[in-house]
Design a protein around this motif. Sequence first.
Motif, mmCIF file in Angstrom:
data_model
loop_
_atom_site.group_PDB
_atom_site.id
_atom_site.type_symbol
_atom_site.label_atom_id
_atom_site.label_comp_id
_atom_site.label_asym_id
_atom_site.label_seq_id
_atom_site.Cartn_x
_atom_site.Cartn_y
_atom_site.Cartn_z
ATOM 1 N N CYS A 73 3.763 -25.979 25.571
ATOM 2 C CA CYS A 73 3.000 -25.428 26.685
ATOM 3 C C CYS A 73 3.658 -24.121 27.122
ATOM 4 N N ASP A 75 2.831 -22.224 29.565
ATOM 5 C CA ASP A 75 2.888 -22.110 31.025
ATOM 6 C C ASP A 75 4.145 -22.762 31.582
ATOM 7 N N CYS A 76 4.475 -23.939 31.056
ATOM 8 C CA CYS A 76 5.643 -24.670 31.565
ATOM 9 C C CYS A 76 6.874 -24.437 30.692
ATOM 10 N N CYS A 89 -0.854 -30.677 28.262
ATOM 11 C CA CYS A 89 0.539 -30.688 28.691
ATOM 12 C C CYS A 89 0.701 -31.739 29.793
ATOM 13 N N ASP A 91 2.706 -31.817 32.162
ATOM 14 C CA ASP A 91 3.080 -31.252 33.461
ATOM 15 C C ASP A 91 1.917 -30.567 34.175
ATOM 16 N N CYS A 92 1.227 -29.666 33.447
ATOM 17 C CA CYS A 92 0.185 -28.881 34.129
ATOM 18 C C CYS A 92 -1.228 -29.262 33.699
HETATM 19 ZN ZN LIG Z 1 2.187 -27.117 31.019
#
Ligand SMILES: [Zn+2]
Length: 115
Positions: A73, A75-76, A89, A91-92
């Motif tokens: 991911c 973004d993370c 993902c 997380d997001c």
């Molecule tokens: Zn993520």
Amino acid sequence: MHEYPITEQIIKIASGKAKENNARSVTRITLVVGEQSGFIGESIQMYFDIISKGTLCEGAVLEMENIKAKWYCPDCNIHYTRQPFSFACPDCGNDGMPTNIGKEFYVKDIEIETE
Ligand SMILES: [Zn+2]
């Protein structure tokens, strides 16, 4: 089906190494098999039992280290194992991208017996 030639190749490599070292036999071969490598461990084992007969690899233990595929991911900035039917993902929740982790396929180690 395509495990047949690759198994022949593994036996060739291991037998070659045994010969180089004047070994009596190959006792163990460790393979790293990624989930996304396209090769199936069970099939390799099946062909190995057949093809290794009469070679220095006969009776060797075929050990497999299976590697789970990882997604990334951006973004993370994390790697994760995806859930079935999802690329999200953890997380997001955004869809990550596949990586090369899980595409491995190689002979990691060969043990031989010289006595
Ligand atoms: Zn993520």
